[in-house]
Motif scaffolding. Structure first.
Motif, PDB file in Angstrom:
ATOM      1  N   UNK A 122     -22.064  25.403  19.177  1.00 42.48           N
ATOM      2  CA  UNK A 122     -21.384  25.602  17.908  1.00 42.48           C
ATOM      3  C   UNK A 122     -21.828  26.954  17.358  1.00 42.48           C
ATOM      4  N   UNK A 123     -20.858  27.761  16.960  1.00 39.97           N
ATOM      5  CA  UNK A 123     -21.212  29.076  16.439  1.00 39.97           C
ATOM      6  C   UNK A 123     -21.863  28.936  15.069  1.00 39.97           C
ATOM      7  N   UNK A 124     -22.574  29.975  14.698  1.00 35.96           N
ATOM      8  CA  UNK A 124     -23.309  29.944  13.425  1.00 35.96           C
ATOM      9  C   UNK A 124     -22.365  29.795  12.234  1.00 35.96           C
ATOM     10  N   UNK A 125     -21.223  30.478  12.290  1.00 35.76           N
ATOM     11  CA  UNK A 125     -20.275  30.414  11.168  1.00 35.76           C
ATOM     12  C   UNK A 125     -19.697  29.006  11.005  1.00 35.76           C
ATOM     13  N   UNK A 126     -19.378  28.362  12.128  1.00 43.27           N
ATOM     14  CA  UNK A 126     -18.842  27.004  12.079  1.00 43.27           C
ATOM     15  C   UNK A 126     -19.910  26.042  11.557  1.00 43.27           C
ATOM     16  N   UNK A 127     -21.144  26.222  12.027  1.00 45.19           N
ATOM     17  CA  UNK A 127     -22.243  25.362  11.585  1.00 45.19           C
ATOM     18  C   UNK A 127     -22.458  25.494  10.078  1.00 45.19           C
ATOM     19  N   UNK A 128     -22.506  26.710   9.584  1.00 44.09           N
ATOM     20  CA  UNK A 128     -22.704  26.941   8.146  1.00 44.09           C
ATOM     21  C   UNK A 128     -21.561  26.323   7.347  1.00 44.09           C
ATOM     22  N   UNK A 129     -20.351  26.464   7.828  1.00 45.92           N
ATOM     23  CA  UNK A 129     -19.191  25.885   7.150  1.00 45.92           C
ATOM     24  C   UNK A 129     -19.289  24.361   7.118  1.00 45.92           C
ATOM     25  N   UNK A 130     -19.710  23.759   8.227  1.00 42.13           N
ATOM     26  CA  UNK A 130     -19.848  22.300   8.290  1.00 42.13           C
ATOM     27  C   UNK A 130     -20.922  21.814   7.314  1.00 42.13           C
ATOM     28  N   UNK A 131     -22.040  22.524   7.257  1.00 42.40           N
ATOM     29  CA  UNK A 131     -23.128  22.143   6.351  1.00 42.40           C
ATOM     30  C   UNK A 131     -22.662  22.240   4.903  1.00 42.40           C
ATOM     31  N   UNK A 132     -22.002  23.327   4.545  1.00 41.12           N
ATOM     32  CA  UNK A 132     -21.522  23.499   3.162  1.00 41.12           C
ATOM     33  C   UNK A 132     -20.513  22.433   2.776  1.00 41.12           C
ATOM     34  N   UNK A 133     -19.591  22.133   3.688  1.00 37.78           N
ATOM     35  CA  UNK A 133     -18.576  21.114   3.413  1.00 37.78           C
ATOM     36  C   UNK A 133     -19.230  19.754   3.184  1.00 37.78           C
ATOM     37  N   UNK A 134     -20.170  19.400   4.040  1.00 38.61           N
ATOM     38  CA  UNK A 134     -20.871  18.122   3.898  1.00 38.61           C
ATOM     39  C   UNK A 134     -21.677  18.091   2.606  1.00 38.61           C
ATOM     40  N   UNK A 135     -22.360  19.168   2.302  1.00 39.59           N
ATOM     41  CA  UNK A 135     -23.171  19.253   1.085  1.00 39.59           C
ATOM     42  C   UNK A 135     -22.299  19.023  -0.155  1.00 39.59           C
ATOM     43  N   UNK A 136     -21.158  19.685  -0.211  1.00 44.51           N
ATOM     44  CA  UNK A 136     -20.247  19.529  -1.350  1.00 44.51           C
ATOM     45  C   UNK A 136     -19.680  18.117  -1.410  1.00 44.51           C
ATOM     46  N   UNK A 137     -19.364  17.550  -0.242  1.00 45.63           N
ATOM     47  CA  UNK A 137     -18.826  16.189  -0.191  1.00 45.63           C
ATOM     48  C   UNK A 137     -19.822  15.183  -0.756  1.00 45.63           C
ATOM     49  N   UNK A 138     -21.081  15.329  -0.406  1.00 42.30           N
ATOM     50  CA  UNK A 138     -22.116  14.408  -0.896  1.00 42.30           C
ATOM     51  C   UNK A 138     -22.178  14.440  -2.422  1.00 42.30           C
TER      52      UNK A 138
END
Length: 127
Positions: free
Chosen positions: A1-17
């Motif tokens: 997984x590229x760094x940009x995709x990983x960062x995007x996934x983390x941010x999306x999950x963080x906001x969802x929580x």
């Protein structure tokens, strides 16, 4: 997984929580928000394997909590959370066990405080 995709996934999950936490009672929301914030900070520089486990577990948490916050579920059960399988404790580090105990104390204190507030409010309304 590229760094940009990983960062995007983390941010999306963080906001969802945090979005899902909006449906919690105020005292649980504060506790949940603070706990999530600290956990994400704590795992900011973890290795890829730990990051994958971390994101999967928090995704499961967000999905389960979102299901529990649906009005139909609330009308039927009026409960939030689920019991932790005791077998999982065998796989936790000492640090995780201490953290779990601290979380237990914090939630027990919250519950005791709200019970005391409810009792004192009831006493004052009975007079």
């Amino acid at each position: 997984m590229s760094a940009a995709i990983h960062v995007s996934r983390v941010r999306t999950l963080y906001k969802l929580i945090f979005r899902v936490h909006r449906a919690l009672p105020p005292e649980l929301r504060i506790l949940g928000d603070n706990y999530a914030r600290e956990e994400f900070k704590r795992h900011k520089n973890c290795n890829p394997q730990e990051a994958n486990i971390f994101l999967n577990e928090w995704t499961d948490y967000a999905i389960n909590l979102a299901k529990q916050m649906k009005p139909l579920h609330q009308a039927k059960r009026k409960t939030v959370g689920k019991y932790l399988n005791p077998k999982l404790l065998d796989h936790m580090t000492d640090e995780q066990l201490v953290q779990l105990y601290e979380l237990h104390k914090a939630t027990s204190l919250q519950s005791d405080d709200s019970d005391q507030i409810n009792v004192s409010n009831k006493d004052s309304t009975d007079r």
